[in-house]
Enzyme design. Structure first.
Site, mmCIF file in Angstrom:
data_model
loop_
_atom_site.group_PDB
_atom_site.id
_atom_site.type_symbol
_atom_site.label_atom_id
_atom_site.label_comp_id
_atom_site.label_asym_id
_atom_site.label_seq_id
_atom_site.Cartn_x
_atom_site.Cartn_y
_atom_site.Cartn_z
ATOM 1 N N CYS A 146 0.817 -1.211 0.000
ATOM 2 C CA CYS A 146 0.000 0.000 0.000
ATOM 3 C C CYS A 146 0.853 1.266 0.000
ATOM 4 O O CYS A 146 1.532 1.565 -0.975
ATOM 5 C CB CYS A 146 -0.987 -0.037 1.156
ATOM 6 S SG CYS A 146 -2.425 1.051 0.928
ATOM 7 N N HIS A 239 -4.102 -5.381 0.177
ATOM 8 C CA HIS A 239 -3.632 -6.042 1.400
ATOM 9 C C HIS A 239 -4.012 -7.522 1.383
ATOM 10 O O HIS A 239 -4.938 -7.941 2.088
ATOM 11 C CB HIS A 239 -4.243 -5.377 2.630
ATOM 12 C CG HIS A 239 -3.780 -3.982 2.873
ATOM 13 N ND1 HIS A 239 -2.602 -3.696 3.529
ATOM 14 C CD2 HIS A 239 -4.325 -2.790 2.530
ATOM 15 C CE1 HIS A 239 -2.439 -2.381 3.594
ATOM 16 N NE2 HIS A 239 -3.464 -1.809 2.999
ATOM 17 N N GLU A 241 -2.652 -9.804 2.898
ATOM 18 C CA GLU A 241 -2.393 -10.375 4.222
ATOM 19 C C GLU A 241 -3.560 -10.210 5.178
ATOM 20 O O GLU A 241 -3.609 -10.860 6.238
ATOM 21 C CB GLU A 241 -1.137 -9.740 4.840
ATOM 22 C CG GLU A 241 -1.317 -8.330 5.388
ATOM 23 C CD GLU A 241 -1.270 -7.230 4.332
ATOM 24 O OE1 GLU A 241 -1.385 -6.044 4.704
ATOM 25 O OE2 GLU A 241 -1.112 -7.547 3.126
#
Length: 347
Positions: A146, A239, A241
């Protein structure tokens, strides 16, 4: 997967999840030369600091398979921290000076909550760019998440990020735009969470030698790469994750900020994240919040109802991409040449 942090100490939440001991190490730490060495530079703000550790630990654990992986934690020292967070960092993190004189197989660099419109004005800018420059010559690959991805392309290629008219928030579907080892096995499309107010655009990236791996007509570019000296820089605007509830926690935080008048507008409904029933419940709460703008409304925020409606279709794609990344690091550690699809992007 093995975890190595401050002479073997492992953050408590991960240790408790695995076997209850913050001094335990999973895998054989006595033979570090046989392990992939990864640095995680975790710059997330205090409320997300430990969650982000756990997100990456779980993702790398799921992706690593039989590959032994040693992780060392770092964070940019200029980021403002509470006393509690500083205590956590002192217990489990190493100093950036240590990072800059060490070689790792790979490094993961997270973003943080921006405080300045121009990233070059952030207090941590010079240290962050030192980390980027270090990574080019001291890792086989660098993952940037990001804001870190935006900062990296600004630093190396003067690509400015562009503000969005509204926060890109939710789960978006992207199509593979070319073949690459990192996206092998993911299928034609991947869905990843996003939470950002800015973007870097595909035409600017391509003109500076980046390869765009996934993109969407609705949501722009997600994953893009470029070989920089010795390191393959892997940039995510999203993202992968994130846990299932991470977007929900961010949304709830933004609703509270609206009710306390820290922000002027009610946050946009997260895209592709709630089912139809969840959207209806959330719309009812929004009407009530806009008509009765008081923080006390958070007491009746429909959290229990909404958490049962969350859509999480990105986990398998995230594991696949990170498994490919670890395999790439492993091959580079063994001295294998760059794959042709990577060599083609070397500038």
């Amino acid at each position: 997967m093995s975890l190595m942090m401050n002479e073997g100490r492992i953050p408590t939440r991960w240790a408790e999840k695995k076997n209850g001991s913050s001094r335990s190490v999973h895998g054989d730490q006595n033979n570090p030369s046989e392990c992939l060495k990864i640095a995680l530079v975790n710059n997330m703000p205090d409320p997300a600091l430990e969650d982000t550790e756990l997100q990456f630990f779980e993702l790398l654990d799921a992706a690593s398979g039989d590959l032994p992986v040693l992780i060392t934690l770092y964070s940019l020292p200029e980021i403002i921290r509470s006393d509690r967070a500083r205590l956590h960092l002192s217990g489990f993190y190493c100093g950036i000076d240590d990072l800059l004189k060490t070689r790792f197989d790979g490094v993961i660099i997270t973003g943080t909550e921006p405080r300045e419109r121009n990233l070059r004005n952030e207090s941590y800018w010079h240290t962050l760019t030192d980390v980027f420059d270090w990574a080019e010559g001291n890792t086989a690959s660098t993952v940037l998440s990001c804001l870190a991805a935006h900062a990296s392309v600004l630093h190396s290629d003067a690509i400015e990020r562009s503000p969005l008219s509204d926060k890109q928030f939710g789960v978006f579907e992207y199509q593979k735009s070319c073949e690459h080892p990192l996206t092998s096995g993911t299928g034609c499309g991947v869905r990843f969470p996003h939470s950002r107010w800015n973007e870097v655009r595909g035409d600017a990236l391509v003109s500076c030698g980046y390869s765009v791996l996934t993109k969407s007509s609705e949501a722009g570019v997600d994953l893009f790469v470029k070989q920089k000296k010795q390191s393959l820089f892997v940039h995510f605007q999203g993202h992968p994750e994130y846990f299932n509830r991470t977007l929900f926690k961010e949304f709830r935080r933004d609703v509270r900020r609206f009710l306390t008048r820290e922000r002027e507008t009610y946050p946009t409904m997260p895209h592709g994240y709630l089912d139809a029933d969840g959207c209806n419940v959330l719309n009812e709460f929004r009407q009530n919040a806009e008509n009765h703008r008081q923080e006390e409304l958070m007491d009746v925020f429909p959290e229990n109802v909404l958490t049962d409606t969350l859509q999480s279709a990105w986990r398998s794609s995230a594991i696949c991409v990170y498994r490919n990344w670890l395999q790439y690091l492993s091959k580079r550690a063994c001295g294998s040449p760059l794959p042709s699809t990577v060599r083609a992007g070397v500038r």
